[in-house]
Design a protein around this motif. Structure first.
Motif, PDB file in Angstrom:
ATOM      1  N   ILE A   1     -58.842  35.139  75.441  1.00  0.00           N
ATOM      2  CA  ILE A   1     -60.160  35.402  76.017  1.00  0.00           C
ATOM      3  C   ILE A   1     -61.217  35.506  74.917  1.00  0.00           C
ATOM      4  N   GLY A   2     -62.485  35.480  75.341  1.00  0.00           N
ATOM      5  CA  GLY A   2     -63.608  35.600  74.413  1.00  0.00           C
ATOM      6  C   GLY A   2     -64.215  34.251  74.080  1.00  0.00           C
ATOM      7  N   HIS A   3     -65.520  34.113  74.248  1.00  0.00           N
ATOM      8  CA  HIS A   3     -66.133  32.801  73.993  1.00  0.00           C
ATOM      9  C   HIS A   3     -67.413  32.883  73.164  1.00  0.00           C
ATOM     10  N   GLU A   4     -67.778  34.062  72.670  1.00  0.00           N
ATOM     11  CA  GLU A   4     -68.993  34.208  71.862  1.00  0.00           C
ATOM     12  C   GLU A   4     -68.583  34.543  70.429  1.00  0.00           C
ATOM     13  N   PHE A   5     -68.050  33.555  69.709  1.00  0.00           N
ATOM     14  CA  PHE A   5     -67.419  33.876  68.433  1.00  0.00           C
ATOM     15  C   PHE A   5     -67.852  32.945  67.303  1.00  0.00           C
ATOM     16  N   ALA A   6     -67.634  33.445  66.092  1.00  0.00           N
ATOM     17  CA  ALA A   6     -67.957  32.701  64.873  1.00  0.00           C
ATOM     18  C   ALA A   6     -67.004  33.135  63.778  1.00  0.00           C
ATOM     19  N   GLY A   7     -66.928  32.340  62.714  1.00  0.00           N
ATOM     20  CA  GLY A   7     -66.023  32.688  61.630  1.00  0.00           C
ATOM     21  C   GLY A   7     -65.985  31.631  60.544  1.00  0.00           C
ATOM     22  N   ASP A   8     -64.807  31.452  59.938  1.00  0.00           N
ATOM     23  CA  ASP A   8     -64.637  30.538  58.806  1.00  0.00           C
ATOM     24  C   ASP A   8     -63.603  29.464  59.127  1.00  0.00           C
ATOM     25  N   ILE A   9     -63.840  28.260  58.625  1.00  0.00           N
ATOM     26  CA  ILE A   9     -62.876  27.178  58.769  1.00  0.00           C
ATOM     27  C   ILE A   9     -61.779  27.348  57.713  1.00  0.00           C
ATOM     28  N   VAL A  10     -60.525  27.241  58.153  1.00  0.00           N
ATOM     29  CA  VAL A  10     -59.381  27.466  57.268  1.00  0.00           C
ATOM     30  C   VAL A  10     -58.687  26.163  56.899  1.00  0.00           C
ATOM     31  N   LYS A  11     -58.423  25.324  57.889  1.00  0.00           N
ATOM     32  CA  LYS A  11     -57.666  24.095  57.655  1.00  0.00           C
ATOM     33  C   LYS A  11     -58.198  23.006  58.575  1.00  0.00           C
ATOM     34  N   VAL A  12     -58.277  21.781  58.064  1.00  0.00           N
ATOM     35  CA  VAL A  12     -58.891  20.676  58.806  1.00  0.00           C
ATOM     36  C   VAL A  12     -57.905  19.522  58.930  1.00  0.00           C
ATOM     37  N   GLY A  13     -57.711  19.035  60.172  1.00  0.00           N
ATOM     38  CA  GLY A  13     -56.888  17.860  60.389  1.00  0.00           C
ATOM     39  C   GLY A  13     -57.534  16.606  59.823  1.00  0.00           C
ATOM     40  N   LYS A  14     -56.722  15.572  59.567  1.00  0.00           N
ATOM     41  CA  LYS A  14     -57.194  14.359  58.896  1.00  0.00           C
ATOM     42  C   LYS A  14     -58.418  13.742  59.568  1.00  0.00           C
ATOM     43  N   LYS A  15     -58.458  13.730  60.902  1.00  0.00           N
ATOM     44  CA  LYS A  15     -59.545  13.072  61.618  1.00  0.00           C
ATOM     45  C   LYS A  15     -60.905  13.679  61.295  1.00  0.00           C
ATOM     46  N   TRP A  16     -60.933  14.981  60.987  1.00  0.00           N
ATOM     47  CA  TRP A  16     -62.207  15.678  60.854  1.00  0.00           C
ATOM     48  C   TRP A  16     -62.538  16.091  59.418  1.00  0.00           C
ATOM     49  N   GLN A  17     -61.803  15.545  58.448  1.00  0.00           N
ATOM     50  CA  GLN A  17     -62.002  15.992  57.069  1.00  0.00           C
ATOM     51  C   GLN A  17     -63.307  15.512  56.445  1.00  0.00           C
ATOM     52  N   ASP A  18     -63.954  14.521  57.066  1.00  0.00           N
ATOM     53  CA  ASP A  18     -65.281  14.107  56.587  1.00  0.00           C
ATOM     54  C   ASP A  18     -66.392  14.954  57.200  1.00  0.00           C
ATOM     55  N   THR A  19     -66.045  15.764  58.202  1.00  0.00           N
ATOM     56  CA  THR A  19     -67.038  16.572  58.923  1.00  0.00           C
ATOM     57  C   THR A  19     -66.968  18.045  58.544  1.00  0.00           C
ATOM     58  N   PHE A  20     -65.739  18.546  58.373  1.00  0.00           N
ATOM     59  CA  PHE A  20     -65.545  19.972  58.108  1.00  0.00           C
ATOM     60  C   PHE A  20     -64.750  20.179  56.830  1.00  0.00           C
ATOM     61  N   LYS A  21     -65.042  21.313  56.161  1.00  0.00           N
ATOM     62  CA  LYS A  21     -64.323  21.672  54.938  1.00  0.00           C
ATOM     63  C   LYS A  21     -63.861  23.127  55.042  1.00  0.00           C
ATOM     64  N   PRO A  22     -62.671  23.429  54.523  1.00  0.00           N
ATOM     65  CA  PRO A  22     -62.236  24.825  54.478  1.00  0.00           C
ATOM     66  C   PRO A  22     -63.254  25.695  53.738  1.00  0.00           C
ATOM     67  N   GLY A  23     -63.482  26.899  54.279  1.00  0.00           N
ATOM     68  CA  GLY A  23     -64.430  27.824  53.673  1.00  0.00           C
ATOM     69  C   GLY A  23     -65.804  27.813  54.298  1.00  0.00           C
ATOM     70  N   GLN A  24     -66.132  26.776  55.072  1.00  0.00           N
ATOM     71  CA  GLN A  24     -67.434  26.735  55.740  1.00  0.00           C
ATOM     72  C   GLN A  24     -67.466  27.703  56.916  1.00  0.00           C
ATOM     73  N   LYS A  25     -68.622  28.287  57.162  1.00  0.00           N
ATOM     74  CA  LYS A  25     -68.812  29.090  58.367  1.00  0.00           C
ATOM     75  C   LYS A  25     -68.978  28.154  59.568  1.00  0.00           C
TER      76      LYS A  25
END
Length: 416
Positions: free
Chosen positions: A66-90
């Protein structure tokens, strides 16, 4: 990876569990959730269980986070999204996914806000409902979802010009705007946004029937602050008016209100809102009724001859959420006006189940700590025996009694 999370199993059945998350797929990302704010919609979901339209029928065997109003840090990124997201980004996210009913906090076994870690699946990422941000706090992105609902209301309203068919979107610039039942957390968000909106009104009237709630609202958003932005702000206790329609009309100098927001699903309040609209006025039923047969008497004569309009709005778009985050970071709105309580993941089950009976505004959860859900105004009392809460209370009091990025950093460092 093991995580703790609050999961829904059925009607009134939510539990704080510890379990293993699966390895992410090439089209998924793993995130660390830092903050989540508890929404009344989650309480409604818990009361309905699998009967809720967004909750899977097999939730008993495959519970959802449950819970849908959330934020945090990216930890690990699958191959498809590695050009969009990086570990450590909020990261921030919009739970209303275009074109589908499934939503974080309602529908996913591994994706929700009341958890230490979760996995965003490909459908959410493909929809552009996760993005990165540079900010000095997490809580502002958590409450960006409810703030985006307020923003969506301002954008949903519309007006017209005689002799044409164009709908001019947005509240009327330099007009009279009223928020009926507006001293709760959502109302305060709407007031804060209205002071710097590009179509800002000349006057915002906010009604309430409780003097304490009015005083709290006045403390965090004062008439003087509104005046600095060129807006006349008026708080009024309508329970003290002999004739509410007459009294509210007088506050608009007899012109009526170009934009009426109804922030409480009450028949009488809706009917008052309908009666105080100006020519070409727009009334927005913002508060979501629970009764599917909810209705009120409206003046259809004015609808025909005075071009009055009645609409409703719920939720916000991705752009509304990004606007909420950007304007909060720029100091143009203050999302913290919504927050009155702070707690840890261990407080979620009890708080969610009893949410309608917990006074105040938004309840903010930091998912990697254990802490009872605590009112910010009670920090001072706790500080009599705990030096940490004494210092935290001083920080909040220096900020009009509001939560802040400084308070957040203190809390996270203390419990780390």
């Amino acid at each position: 990876m093991k995580t703790r999370a609050v999961r829904l199993y059925g009607v009134d059945d939510i539990r704080l569990d510890t379990f293993e998350l699966p390895e992410i797929k090439d089209d998924e990302i793993l995130v660390k959730v830092v903050s989540d704010s508890i929404c009344m919609s989650t309480w409604k979901t818990v009361k309905q269980g699998e009967k809720h339209k967004r909750v899977p029928n097999d939730v008993k065997e495959h519970p959802i986070i449950i819970g849908h109003e959330f934020a945090g840090d990216i930890v690990k990124v699958g191959k498809k999204w590695q050009d969009t997201f990086k570990p450590g980004q909020k990261f921030a996210q919009q739970p209303a996914i275009p074109g589908q009913m499934e939503s974080p906090g309602y529908s996913y076994e591994w994706c929700g806000g009341d958890t230490e870690y979760c996995i965003f699946p490909n459908d959410i990422l493909e929809a552009g409902c996760v993005w990165t941000f540079d900010g000095d706090s997490y809580f502002a992105s958590s409450v960006a979802e409810p703030v985006s609902c307020c923003i969506g209301g301002y954008h949903t309203n519309y007006h017209t010009k005689p002799g044409g068919y164009q709908h001019i979107m947005g509240t009327k610039k330099d007009g009279n705007l009223i928020i009926l039942g507006g001293c709760g957390p959502m109302g305060l968000g709407a007031i804060s946004y209205g002071l710097t909106y590009e179509n800002k009104p000349k006057r915002i009237v906010v009604t309430e029937i409780n003097d304490e709630r009015i005083e709290r609202a006045r403390e965090v958003i004062s008439e003087e602050e509104a005046k600095e932005h060129g807006v006349e702000l008026i708080y009024v206790n309508t329970s003290k008016m002999d004739d509410q329609v007459k009294g509210l009309m007088e506050l608009s100098e007899g012109k009526g209100y170009d934009d009426v927001f109804v922030y409480i699903p009450n028949q009488g309040v809706c009917e008052i809102g309908n009666q105080i609209m100006a020519y070409d006025g727009c009334m927005n039923l913002f508060a979501g009724p629970t009764d599917p047969k909810f209705s009120a008497n409206v003046n259809l004569y004015d609808c025909h001859y005075s071009r009055s309009k009645i609409i409703g709005s719920t939720g916000g778009t991705i752009d509304d959420m990004k606007e909420a985050i950007d304007k909060n970071n720029a100091g143009l709105i203050n999302s913290a006006v919504m927050i009155t309580h702070v707690g840890g993941l261990d407080s979620v089950v009890e708080t969610t189940k009893d949410l309608p009976n917990v006074p105040g505004g938004k309840k903010l959860v930091y998912t990697h700590i254990n802490m009872p859900m605590t009112a910010i105004e009670d920090f001072g009392k706790l500080g009599e025996s705990d030096p940490f809460f004494k210092e935290l209370d001083a920080v909040c009091k220096a900020n009009k009694g509001l939560w802040s990025s400084e308070a957040e950093k203190m809390l996270l460092e203390h419990f780390s």
